[in-house]
Enzyme design. Structure first.
Site, PDB file in Angstrom:
ATOM      1  N   GLY A  23     164.105 -99.374  44.018  1.00 40.21           N
ATOM      2  CA  GLY A  23     164.701 -98.560  45.007  1.00 40.21           C
ATOM      3  C   GLY A  23     163.231 -98.026  45.677  1.00 40.21           C
ATOM      4  O   GLY A  23     162.603 -98.722  46.436  1.00 40.21           O
ATOM      5  N   GLU A  32     165.023 -94.897  53.402  1.00 41.75           N
ATOM      6  CA  GLU A  32     163.643 -95.206  54.006  1.00 41.75           C
ATOM      7  C   GLU A  32     162.495 -94.080  53.614  1.00 41.75           C
ATOM      8  O   GLU A  32     161.730 -93.738  54.266  1.00 41.75           O
ATOM      9  CB  GLU A  32     163.831 -94.880  55.446  1.00 41.75           C
ATOM     10  CG  GLU A  32     164.808 -95.983  56.093  1.00 41.75           C
ATOM     11  CD  GLU A  32     164.843 -96.190  57.781  1.00 41.75           C
ATOM     12  OE1 GLU A  32     163.698 -96.117  58.009  1.00 41.75           O
ATOM     13  OE2 GLU A  32     165.801 -96.689  58.022  1.00 41.75           O
ATOM     14  N   THR A  85     162.331 -91.555  49.971  1.00 42.73           N
ATOM     15  CA  THR A  85     163.002 -90.292  49.495  1.00 42.73           C
ATOM     16  C   THR A  85     162.182 -89.211  49.963  1.00 42.73           C
ATOM     17  O   THR A  85     160.775 -89.302  50.049  1.00 42.73           O
ATOM     18  CB  THR A  85     163.359 -90.219  47.941  1.00 42.73           C
ATOM     19  OG1 THR A  85     162.043 -90.356  47.499  1.00 42.73           O
ATOM     20  CG2 THR A  85     164.270 -91.377  47.444  1.00 42.73           C
ATOM     21  N   SER A  86     162.549 -87.998  49.962  1.00 39.55           N
ATOM     22  CA  SER A  86     161.451 -86.887  50.260  1.00 39.55           C
ATOM     23  C   SER A  86     160.258 -86.691  48.973  1.00 39.55           C
ATOM     24  O   SER A  86     159.415 -86.355  49.708  1.00 39.55           O
ATOM     25  CB  SER A  86     162.238 -85.375  50.142  1.00 39.55           C
ATOM     26  OG  SER A  86     163.185 -85.488  51.261  1.00 39.55           O
ATOM     27  N   GLU A  87     160.608 -86.928  47.900  1.00 38.24           N
ATOM     28  CA  GLU A  87     159.574 -87.116  47.042  1.00 38.24           C
ATOM     29  C   GLU A  87     158.566 -88.056  47.268  1.00 38.24           C
ATOM     30  O   GLU A  87     157.225 -87.878  47.293  1.00 38.24           O
ATOM     31  CB  GLU A  87     160.221 -87.396  45.573  1.00 38.24           C
ATOM     32  CG  GLU A  87     160.973 -86.063  45.004  1.00 38.24           C
ATOM     33  CD  GLU A  87     162.468 -86.097  45.678  1.00 38.24           C
ATOM     34  OE1 GLU A  87     162.952 -86.822  46.443  1.00 38.24           O
ATOM     35  OE2 GLU A  87     163.222 -85.119  45.577  1.00 38.24           O
ATOM     36  N   GLU A 100     166.903-102.819  45.588  1.00 44.07           N
ATOM     37  CA  GLU A 100     167.822-103.648  44.646  1.00 44.07           C
ATOM     38  C   GLU A 100     168.080-102.679  43.516  1.00 44.07           C
ATOM     39  O   GLU A 100     167.603-101.567  43.456  1.00 44.07           O
ATOM     40  CB  GLU A 100     167.006-104.647  43.873  1.00 44.07           C
ATOM     41  CG  GLU A 100     166.261-105.791  44.827  1.00 44.07           C
ATOM     42  CD  GLU A 100     165.810-106.793  44.219  1.00 44.07           C
ATOM     43  OE1 GLU A 100     165.657-107.021  43.099  1.00 44.07           O
ATOM     44  OE2 GLU A 100     165.300-107.899  44.936  1.00 44.07           O
TER      45      GLU A 100
HETATM   46  C1  LIG Z   1     173.734 -94.765  52.483  1.00 44.39           C
HETATM   47  C2  LIG Z   1     172.599 -95.819  51.964  1.00 44.39           C
HETATM   48  C3  LIG Z   1     172.013 -96.678  52.927  1.00 44.39           C
HETATM   49  C4  LIG Z   1     170.823 -97.630  52.653  1.00 44.39           C
HETATM   50  N1  LIG Z   1     170.485 -98.355  53.494  1.00 44.39           N
HETATM   51  C5  LIG Z   1     169.208 -99.325  52.879  1.00 44.39           C
HETATM   52  C6  LIG Z   1     169.188-100.418  53.588  1.00 44.39           C
HETATM   53  O1  LIG Z   1     169.598-100.613  55.078  1.00 44.39           O
HETATM   54  N2  LIG Z   1     168.153-101.322  53.227  1.00 44.39           N
HETATM   55  C7  LIG Z   1     167.529-101.030  52.077  1.00 44.39           C
HETATM   56  O2  LIG Z   1     166.624-101.932  51.692  1.00 44.39           O
HETATM   57  N3  LIG Z   1     167.762-100.022  51.196  1.00 44.39           N
HETATM   58  C8  LIG Z   1     168.847 -99.251  51.672  1.00 44.39           C
HETATM   59  N4  LIG Z   1     168.969 -97.827  50.856  1.00 44.39           N
HETATM   60  C9  LIG Z   1     168.618 -97.808  49.579  1.00 44.39           C
HETATM   61  C10 LIG Z   1     167.505 -96.552  49.689  1.00 44.39           C
HETATM   62  O3  LIG Z   1     166.384 -96.837  50.462  1.00 44.39           O
HETATM   63  C11 LIG Z   1     166.826 -96.300  48.028  1.00 44.39           C
HETATM   64  O4  LIG Z   1     168.071 -95.661  47.699  1.00 44.39           O
HETATM   65  C12 LIG Z   1     165.764 -95.273  48.318  1.00 44.39           C
HETATM   66  O5  LIG Z   1     164.586 -96.209  48.615  1.00 44.39           O
HETATM   67  C13 LIG Z   1     165.798 -94.662  46.755  1.00 44.39           C
HETATM   68  O6  LIG Z   1     165.587 -95.499  45.650  1.00 44.39           O
HETATM   69  P1  LIG Z   1     166.880 -95.580  44.503  1.00 44.39           P
HETATM   70  O7  LIG Z   1     167.972 -95.113  44.929  1.00 44.39           O
HETATM   71  O8  LIG Z   1     166.612 -96.607  43.730  1.00 44.39           O
HETATM   72  O9  LIG Z   1     165.983 -94.131  43.754  1.00 44.39           O
HETATM   73  P2  LIG Z   1     165.100 -94.068  42.805  1.00 44.39           P
HETATM   74  O10 LIG Z   1     163.951 -94.645  43.320  1.00 44.39           O
HETATM   75  O11 LIG Z   1     165.620 -94.542  41.312  1.00 44.39           O
HETATM   76  O12 LIG Z   1     164.623 -92.670  42.673  1.00 44.39           O
HETATM   77  C14 LIG Z   1     165.403 -91.631  42.193  1.00 44.39           C
HETATM   78  C15 LIG Z   1     164.666 -90.311  42.071  1.00 44.39           C
HETATM   79  O13 LIG Z   1     163.460 -90.335  41.652  1.00 44.39           O
HETATM   80  C16 LIG Z   1     162.439 -89.979  42.500  1.00 44.39           C
HETATM   81  N5  LIG Z   1     161.208 -90.875  42.457  1.00 44.39           N
HETATM   82  C17 LIG Z   1     161.316 -92.291  42.342  1.00 44.39           C
HETATM   83  N6  LIG Z   1     159.977 -92.579  42.371  1.00 44.39           N
HETATM   84  C18 LIG Z   1     159.183 -91.449  42.524  1.00 44.39           C
HETATM   85  C19 LIG Z   1     157.524 -91.221  42.421  1.00 44.39           C
HETATM   86  N7  LIG Z   1     156.673 -92.221  42.340  1.00 44.39           N
HETATM   87  N8  LIG Z   1     157.498 -90.121  42.556  1.00 44.39           N
HETATM   88  C20 LIG Z   1     158.220 -88.744  42.871  1.00 44.39           C
HETATM   89  N9  LIG Z   1     159.545 -88.980  42.615  1.00 44.39           N
HETATM   90  C21 LIG Z   1     159.884 -90.394  42.517  1.00 44.39           C
HETATM   91  C22 LIG Z   1     162.998 -90.346  43.983  1.00 44.39           C
HETATM   92  O14 LIG Z   1     162.596 -89.465  44.941  1.00 44.39           O
HETATM   93  C23 LIG Z   1     164.656 -89.821  43.689  1.00 44.39           C
HETATM   94  O15 LIG Z   1     164.737 -88.486  43.731  1.00 44.39           O
HETATM   95  C24 LIG Z   1     170.203 -97.221  51.311  1.00 44.39           C
HETATM   96  C25 LIG Z   1     170.670 -96.211  50.509  1.00 44.39           C
HETATM   97  C26 LIG Z   1     171.473 -95.421  50.825  1.00 44.39           C
HETATM   98  C27 LIG Z   1     172.116 -94.578  49.598  1.00 44.39           C
END
Ligand SMILES: Cc1cc2nc3c(=O)[nH]c(=O)nc-3n(C[C@H](O)[C@H](O)[C@H](O)COP(=O)(O)OP(=O)(O)OC[C@H]3O[C@@H](n4cnc5c(N)ncnc54)[C@H](O)[C@@H]3O)c2cc1C
Length: 381
Positions: free
Chosen positions: A131, A364, A366-368, A127
């Site tokens: 994320g 699925e 992020t690298s972090e 959402e």
């Molecule tokens: C093209 C695309 C397709 C996708 N498909 C799907 C799908 O089919 N279904 C679905 O449910 N989702 C989907 N996603 C969502 C995706 O899984 C999320 O974008 C991802 O999980 C990261 O969440 P966020 O974008 O809110 O980033 P955030 O969680 O806001 O993270 C932002 C930054 O902060 C870092 N960060 C966050 N928390 C921590 C922590 N605890 N420690 C260290 N660093 C941290 C992250 O690594 C990142 O660098 C998709 C995303 C994209 C871009």
């Protein structure tokens, strides 16, 4: 320890590779340009059994082992990164949710249709404000007669605007944190209140629509809940663990495409009266690229092996996805460098590989977040 592919695994690789070379590679630039969901290619893949690769034949799946599935997925992504996401979200996420947590009726009704390619699947977890932090989700599913009324929205849902079955996560007990999340099967055509707000204009991964979804008083029957109330968070984590093997495969496929293209170009392009492949600087780049792709492939197969043997593979799947996605971006970057100025233009696919590779470092896990998972597992050992 045996590193040799079985006869069946080689056959899968060759069959999918032939299909990809004949049907996908010639269309990849057009898919990238138009960003249209390639429904005709999906139909052809369905005919080849590629829309339900790892599921048993009793549900119309292809009954392949996880190595074969990963090999097949890597080949598809070698042709088009977007198509790789379409199949990964459909199979590893939506399909696996049904296969692992659905009851017999749900599997027969919905998994079978996904496996034949008649239906397309999506997995709606993320959402706008949730994320990486999944339990922060605000979509709710409130008890209402023989079912639930869902309100809220989801963001970045791969296949979200074309899906026939969406596995949806929502809070049935908003005060219970991660234990208050449940999962449901949503049927966009049947469920009033399901709204596609739009699709994202992305850097790459074209051809796979990434949708924003909204649910306005959307009622769904109780029979479409997966498992028990409160099990959704654990179901999501388990599904994503398996999914990470396929995102490793997608990364390997894109990296392989970038390497193949860079190698051919280096052998053809002449500067200073010789092929640039004669320069040691270029040879070393190719050597590093190939080494990284092969190492990523081995991590992918190790995680697949553990999954198939029913052993714990959380750390290994996270490592496979982390490493493969990072080297995929690095290999694609070197691919552009080997192409020089041409690599920075759309005359060659090198720049597309780079844009497609980048995504695997984000979705699925992020690298972090994956590094957090790996460290946690390591420290708990
Ligand atoms: C093209 C695309 C397709 C996708 N498909 C799907 C799908 O089919 N279904 C679905 O449910 N989702 C989907 N996603 C969502 C995706 O899984 C999320 O974008 C991802 O999980 C990261 O969440 P966020 O974008 O809110 O980033 P955030 O969680 O806001 O993270 C932002 C930054 O902060 C870092 N960060 C966050 N928390 C921590 C922590 N605890 N420690 C260290 N660093 C941290 C992250 O690594 C990142 O660098 C998709 C995303 C994209 C871009």
């Amino acid at each position: 320890m045996d590193f040799t592919l079985s006869g069946e695994q080689r056959q899968i690789r060759d069959t999918v590779a032939e299909f990809v070379d004949e049907e996908v590679v010639p269309r990849a630039a057009e898919i990238d340009e138009t960003d249209e969901f390639p429904a005709d290619l999906i139909d052809e893949m369905a005919d080849l059994g590629l829309m339900g690769m790892p599921f048993p034949v009793e549900y119309e799946g292809a009954g392949l082992d996880y190595h074969s599935y990963a090999i097949g997925l890597a080949e598809i992504a070698r042709g088009s990164g977007g198509l790789g996401t379409v199949v990964a979200a459909h199979t590893s996420l939506a399909g696996n949710m049904l296969y692992e947590f659905g009851d017999e009726d749900q599997k027969e009704a919905y998994l079978t249709a996904l496996n034949t390619g008649e239906d397309i699947g999506a997995f709606a977890l993320s959402e706008a404000e949730a994320g990486s932090d999944v339990p922060a989700m605000s979509t709710t599913a409130e008890r209402d007669g023989d079912g639930y009324t869902v309100n809220g929205g989801k963001l970045w849902i791969s296949n979200g605007s074309v899906a026939d079955t969406v596995t949806l996560f929502a809070k049935t007990d908003p005060d219970a944190g991660r234990k208050g999340i449940s999962s449901f099967l949503v049927r966009p055509e049947e469920d009033d209140g399901f709204v596609v707000e739009g699709t994202e204009d992305k850097l790459g991964d074209k051809g796979c629509p990434t949708a924003e979804l909204r649910f306005d008083d959307m009622w769904i029957p109780e029979e479409r809940r997966l498992g028990e109330e409160g099990e959704g968070f654990v179901q999501a984590l388990k599904t994503l663990n398996g999914g990470r093997i396929t995102i490793a495969a997608r990364s390997v496929g894109i990296a392989r495409a970038a390497l193949d293209e860079a190698k051919s170009y280096a052998q053809e392009r002449e500067q200073f009266d010789r092929a640039i492949a004669d320069f040691q600087a270029i040879q070393h780049k190719l050597a590093d690229m190939d080494t990284k792709v092969r190492a990523a492939e081995l991590l992918m197969h190790e995680a697949a092996d553990l999954k198939m043997r029913g052993e714990d593979y959380i750390k290994e799947a996270a490592q496979a996805k982390l490493y493969a996605s990072e080297i995929s971006r690095e290999v694609a970057n070197e691919g552009i460098q080997i192409h020089g100025g041409y690599g920075y233009t759309k005359d060659f696919p090198a720049e597309r590989f780079y844009r497609d590779a980048k995504l695997s470092e984000i979705y699925e896990g992020t690298s972090e977040v994956l590094r957090n998972t790996i460290a946690q597992q390591l420290l708990d050992e």
